[in-house]
Write an enzyme that holds these catalytic residues in place. Structure first.
Site, mmCIF file in Angstrom:
data_model
loop_
_atom_site.group_PDB
_atom_site.id
_atom_site.type_symbol
_atom_site.label_atom_id
_atom_site.label_comp_id
_atom_site.label_asym_id
_atom_site.label_seq_id
_atom_site.Cartn_x
_atom_site.Cartn_y
_atom_site.Cartn_z
ATOM 1 N N SER A 89 0.860 -1.182 0.000
ATOM 2 C CA SER A 89 0.000 0.000 0.000
ATOM 3 C C SER A 89 0.894 1.229 0.000
ATOM 4 C CB SER A 89 -0.889 0.006 1.253
ATOM 5 O OG SER A 89 -1.543 1.253 1.421
ATOM 6 N N TYR B 156 -2.094 -1.311 10.336
ATOM 7 C CA TYR B 156 -2.117 -1.460 8.874
ATOM 8 C C TYR B 156 -0.813 -0.949 8.279
ATOM 9 C CZ TYR B 156 -3.791 -1.071 4.059
ATOM 10 O OH TYR B 156 -3.945 -1.193 2.693
#
Length: 286
Positions: free
Chosen positions: A142, A155
């Site tokens: 990401s 995350y």
């Protein structure tokens, strides 16, 4: 890797979101598809859609389950042929506050986002080496694995791990003829926020009212501002053909990445500073 036609691709999280976008792009390129996901219903829909373009088989798998992973890999290669394209794409998102963190959430997120990637690598890299390379691996990280933007420290941690893993593997697998890219998408129009909230472990901490509102805003932002999964899928195939390490979907974190890089560089002691420190120490002893 120029020609993807006739190859077999193994795509985790392949029933929806970015995984489905990659599957669609691969199907248009003539790649045989092994779609792997935890959602059996979504897999059925994906198979119905893609079977008209290329041979597509689906497999239900929790990527955290190492034994099941090996069994599914054996089935895929028995039914569809040797896997030469591996997409470690399955992932989950949660933006829990550090004030409510617990081990259950850590184990779940790291188990899927990092452990799931490693399980794919451990399962297929030895097979790829045995077939003399000419294979390619794409790990989905990401933009949150390049710079800290917004909330979601767990995350961020999981995606930083995937970036580092991919960078180091690329250098070491090159001599075996195996390419590696890491996908670092910015906003993409997916339902990852809602989907993964339904999968949270039983003992994960509940979100505060404010935290739940942040998640809902994140969901709305992704779907209103994010690019399409099909655009991302095509970007991924272009990167494979060009053997690029990093796959970016936009410039949303450019400023944050630049700031982080500058902070890292500015924190490094120069050779001159190091020598001055040694000299000062010597003088003090005298």
């Amino acid at each position: 890797m120029d020609d993807l036609n006739g190859r077999t691709a193994f795509i985790t999280g392949g029933a929806r979101g970015i995984g489905l976008g990659i599957a669609r792009a691969c199907a248009r390129a003539g790649t045989t598809l092994a779609l792997v996901d935890i959602d059996e219903e979504a897999l059925a829909h994906a198979k119905t859609e893609l079977s008209g373009l290329t041979r597509t088989e689906t497999y239900v798998l929790d990527v955290r389950d190492r034994q099941a992973y090996t069994r599914i890999a054996d089935r895929v290669e028995s039914e569809l042929g040797t896997v030469s394209l591996l997409f470690n794409n399955a992932g989950v998102y949660d933006g829990i506050s550090p004030a409510k963190m617990n081990y259950a959430l850590w184990d779940w997120m790291m188990g899927v986002n990092v452990g799931g990637v490693y399980n794919g690598l451990q399962t297929f890299i030895p097979r790829m080496i045995e077939q003399d390379g000419d294979c390619y691996i794409v790990n989905t990280a990401s933009a949150a694995g390049l710079a800290t933007v917004g909330t979601g420290f767990l995350y961020h941690a999981s995606k930083y791990a995937v970036v580092g893993l991919s960078e180091s593997l690329r250098a070491e697998l090159a001599r075996f003829g195996i390419g590696v890219s890491v996908l670092c998408p910015g906003p993409v129009a997916t339902d990852i926020v809602h989907n993964t909230q339904r999968l949270r472990p039983e003992h994960a901490p509940t979100h505060s009212q404010g935290g739940a509102a942040v998640l809902e805003r994140a969901h709305e932002s992704l779907n209103s501002l994010g690019i399409s999964i099909d655009a991302v899928g095509q970007m991924v195939l272009d990167a494979i053909r060009e053997n690029r390490l990093y796959i970016h979907t936009d410039e949303a974190v450019a400023a944050a990445v630049k700031a982080r890089t500058e902070a890292l560089l500015s924190a490094l002691p120069s050779v001159l500073d190091a020598r001055r420190g040694m000299s000062a120490g010597t003088d003090e002893r005298v």
